[in-house]
Structure formats: structure tokens, C-alpha cells
Design an enzyme around this catalytic site. Sequence first.
Site, PDB file in Angstrom:
ATOM      1  N   ASP A 129      16.824 118.442  90.870  1.00 45.84           N
ATOM      2  CA  ASP A 129      17.258 117.532  89.812  1.00 45.84           C
ATOM      3  C   ASP A 129      17.623 116.188  90.418  1.00 45.84           C
ATOM      4  O   ASP A 129      18.483 116.107  91.299  1.00 45.84           O
ATOM      5  CB  ASP A 129      18.447 118.129  89.062  1.00 45.84           C
ATOM      6  N   PHE A 131      18.550 111.857  89.958  1.00 46.09           N
ATOM      7  CA  PHE A 131      19.624 111.050  89.369  1.00 46.09           C
ATOM      8  C   PHE A 131      19.078 109.630  89.294  1.00 46.09           C
ATOM      9  O   PHE A 131      19.497 108.747  90.037  1.00 46.09           O
ATOM     10  CB  PHE A 131      20.843 111.158  90.291  1.00 46.09           C
ATOM     11  N   HIS A 136      22.690 105.340  83.324  1.00 49.50           N
ATOM     12  CA  HIS A 136      23.525 106.538  83.396  1.00 49.50           C
ATOM     13  C   HIS A 136      24.435 106.485  84.623  1.00 49.50           C
ATOM     14  O   HIS A 136      25.629 106.821  84.543  1.00 49.50           O
ATOM     15  CB  HIS A 136      22.639 107.782  83.450  1.00 49.50           C
ATOM     16  N   GLU A 201      22.091 117.211  78.492  1.00 50.48           N
ATOM     17  CA  GLU A 201      21.569 116.074  79.238  1.00 50.48           C
ATOM     18  C   GLU A 201      20.113 115.863  78.848  1.00 50.48           C
ATOM     19  O   GLU A 201      19.285 116.775  78.992  1.00 50.48           O
ATOM     20  CB  GLU A 201      21.674 116.278  80.749  1.00 50.48           C
ATOM     21  N   GLU A 203      16.721 114.876  79.588  1.00 53.64           N
ATOM     22  CA  GLU A 203      15.908 114.671  80.781  1.00 53.64           C
ATOM     23  C   GLU A 203      14.452 114.996  80.469  1.00 53.64           C
ATOM     24  O   GLU A 203      14.122 115.551  79.427  1.00 53.64           O
ATOM     25  CB  GLU A 203      16.379 115.569  81.940  1.00 53.64           C
ATOM     26  N   ASP A 235      19.209 119.661  80.664  1.00 50.81           N
ATOM     27  CA  ASP A 235      19.938 120.228  81.795  1.00 50.81           C
ATOM     28  C   ASP A 235      21.415 120.339  81.402  1.00 50.81           C
ATOM     29  O   ASP A 235      22.226 119.474  81.723  1.00 50.81           O
ATOM     30  CB  ASP A 235      19.758 119.357  83.036  1.00 50.81           C
ATOM     31  N   ARG A 239      31.042 119.900  81.994  1.00 51.39           N
ATOM     32  CA  ARG A 239      31.628 118.751  82.675  1.00 51.39           C
ATOM     33  C   ARG A 239      32.955 119.070  83.358  1.00 51.39           C
ATOM     34  O   ARG A 239      33.272 118.501  84.415  1.00 51.39           O
ATOM     35  CB  ARG A 239      31.824 117.603  81.681  1.00 51.39           C
ATOM     36  N   GLN A 242      32.128 121.103  86.483  1.00 48.71           N
ATOM     37  CA  GLN A 242      31.469 120.204  87.431  1.00 48.71           C
ATOM     38  C   GLN A 242      32.467 119.254  88.093  1.00 48.71           C
ATOM     39  O   GLN A 242      32.416 119.024  89.306  1.00 48.71           O
ATOM     40  CB  GLN A 242      30.388 119.405  86.701  1.00 48.71           C
ATOM     41  N   LYS A 255      26.266 123.511  86.455  1.00 45.71           N
ATOM     42  CA  LYS A 255      24.896 123.239  86.052  1.00 45.71           C
ATOM     43  C   LYS A 255      24.010 124.486  86.048  1.00 45.71           C
ATOM     44  O   LYS A 255      23.039 124.554  85.290  1.00 45.71           O
ATOM     45  CB  LYS A 255      24.260 122.234  87.032  1.00 45.71           C
ATOM     46  N   THR A 259      19.218 125.809  82.038  1.00 42.76           N
ATOM     47  CA  THR A 259      18.417 124.591  81.886  1.00 42.76           C
ATOM     48  C   THR A 259      17.255 124.953  80.969  1.00 42.76           C
ATOM     49  O   THR A 259      16.572 125.944  81.196  1.00 42.76           O
ATOM     50  CB  THR A 259      17.883 124.101  83.245  1.00 42.76           C
ATOM     51  N   GLU A 366      28.667 110.284  78.075  1.00 41.81           N
ATOM     52  CA  GLU A 366      28.597 108.845  77.823  1.00 41.81           C
ATOM     53  C   GLU A 366      28.872 108.514  76.360  1.00 41.81           C
ATOM     54  O   GLU A 366      29.586 107.555  76.058  1.00 41.81           O
ATOM     55  CB  GLU A 366      27.216 108.319  78.223  1.00 41.81           C
TER      56      GLU A 366
END
Length: 418
Positions: A129, A131, A136, A201, A203, A235, A239, A242, A255, A259, A366
Site C-alpha cells: 500500500d 501513500f 491526503h 479509504e 483507493e 482499504d 484510526r 492505527q 489495517k 481490504t 479528513e
Amino acid sequence: MSSFIQVKPESHFSIHNLPYGVFKHARNASSPRPGVAIGDYVLDLSEIHSAGLFHGPLISGSDCFHQSNLNKFLELGRPAWKEARATLQKLLSSDEPALQNNASLRQKALLPMDEVEMLLPIVIGDYTDFFSSEHHTKNCGLIFRGTDTINPNWFQLPIAYHGRASSIVISGTDIIRPRGQGHPAGDSPPYFGPSRKLDFELEMAAVVGPGNELGKPIDVNDAADHIFGVVLMNDWSARDIQAWEYVPLGPFLGKSFGTTISPWIVTLDALEPFACDAPKQIPQPLPYLAEKISKNYDISLEVRIKPAGQEDSFTVTKSNFNHLYWTITQQLAHHTVNGCNLRPGDLFGTGTISGPQSESYGCLLELTWNGTKELSLGKTARKFLEDGDEVIISGCCKGDGYNVGFGTCSGKIIPSLP
């Protein structure tokens, strides 16, 4: 180019697309088969191959379409992919009689999409994965450190971590709310229990075709020949788990619980008409990441949430694949520059794809600024996902009178195990 199969104008699966997947049908319930999507139908590739309609040398002599996954097809590489695509577009075109006028074969090979069960299309050996969204990355810095200053290494190399391939599931699979540790309050022990900050997420993910030998990197300008296509990806992220675990080695239990990917792999050949310039990269990448042509794709992305107990879903995000700073070809070249060997069916995610405006942010972290504000969903609101909530991601390229789309990537949150 038009198909003898009626394709609705709003369909994601025009003859310009022909994405690949793997399905099961009641007629052959014990035998998963490769297929392509065309309109509201799935074309069974094993039946087409058995009927002798693949005449090209690379596909006609291969049993890749008689497998329960696409890995053998991926391994054949771009010449075989192009050969198969050209054959299928010709077979499905309105002026080709071979399939159109063969009622018996049509009945066996063209299956209504609502009668099939879609499966994971590939055996995924490894999952990485990345970034790769600057927007973001800046937002995460503001949320967690109070500054949008990005670490200098981020502009020099595509940042990534090794994910968990075993928990990648197909669209429509329920996601069990994970349990784990969270930040302690004061002098108390860490919280342990169901995640209180469960997030999606937005993605996409690239599917690797032919790999490379251990110790032999892939040149960035050859990287596209090692990427079969792209899928939608959610994904899921816990939070709170994490945030407590990620120092010093990064994501783990926050995580690895799940997925989700979409069932249809859209090929790079189908996406080529929608190629666009990638963002200008400053500073200029090191030579091994410097592409002769650096491109992204104009893929409109949308996230909807259907709150628990409600009939309606609500759009919460509209973003675009072209917001990515690092291209998928740069990601692949960087992945192998140390000699790491990739294999057919390996998957690498882009990371959250956020745009510059708040309505284009790619996750609840976000959108709610880490739970400091609520996101309105009709008669209710959310800071993070609640049990029973369903997240639906869609992606589509708009052509001149046709679409090249990905369908949807969906999953519903169900309560944590006792």
C-alpha cells in the site's frame, strides 16, 4: 465501434472496456471461470476458447482461460493481453457473425450478470500500500501534527508499507468491526475493544502482470508492461488502533482486518484514451524514477455511504485518480529498485486519493477532521462508520458516447465479535 450486445448508455461496461473478472454460475457452480463484462452480461472466456474462437498464437495454445483465476493470463504479458482484447472486441462487434449468429454458443457463453457470483479474480501473493496523494498527506500532517509541512523524503520516493494479502476480499463482503488497543486515557491502561474510529479509504490498486527475477529491477519506462490493469479499492482503517500502534514501524492491526476490491480489472489498454499528464514533480525525481512520459488517468471517483437502517445512500466524496503525485509506474519501479521480485497477481494500492477541496477528501479522517465535526447523511450524521453502514465506491471514465468504468466496490460494517 459498437457491440451486437445492447449496452445501455450509462453502463460502465462498453465494448471499449471489456474488463476481466472471475465468476461462478449455477450451471457450473463448482468451477470458477474467467470472463469479461459487456453491458449487463458476462462473457465466459472458457466457452469462447473451447469453441476455437481465439485464433491468435498466444491465446489459442494456452489454457489460461480454463483456470479458476487470471494469474496464468497475467503472466503471459502485454502481447497476449492485446491479442485477447483485439479478438474479444471483434467477436462482440456488431458486424462479426461468429458469436452473434451462433445461438447455441451465445446461450452458453453470454450469462446475465445478475445470475453470476463474482469472486476474487486473482491469487494475490503480496500486497503493498502506497501513500501517493499530496493532498491526503498534507491533511494528515495538519490533523496529527498541526502543520502541512511534508517530510522531505515523501517528494523523493513513493512511500509504502507491506500489507496483508490474506484479508483482501471481493466487493459485497461484510467487514467485521475490528477489535484492538487504543490510546490510554491519562494513567489508565490502553483501551481494548471494538474500534471506535472505523474509516474507509478511497483507493485504487494496480494488478501486476509479469514479474521480475529477484535482484533484477524493472526500468520505470518499462513498468507499464508489468501492470495488467487497475481495480477500485477500499482499504478500511481503524484510526484509533492505527494511531496507537504505528510508531515506530507503521500500520499493522489498524489495517490488516480487511481490504475490499472491485471484481472487474480494467486494463491499461482500456484506460489509454483517458491518459493525462501527471503532476509536475518538484524536485525532479532521481534518474531511476524519471519517466520519459509521466501519466495518470482521468478516472472520476465517488464514495457513497448508506447509513444503517436507511434506504438511501449519500455521496460524501468526489475525487479523481489524476490527483496522485506518484504514478503507478513509478510505484512499481521503486518497488523493484532494490531487487525485490514481483509476481503475477501481486497488488499495490495507491493510498487514499484526496483532491484539493473538502468535498474531494478520500476518507472520514479528513472529511470529519478526525471526528471534530460531523458529516451530514440525510437524517443522520457520522464522525466515523457505525455498524450497519455500507460504503460504496464507484469509478468511471467518460468517453465520447461510452463509458469505461469499474462498477462498484462495496462493503457493510457488521458488529465486532464478542
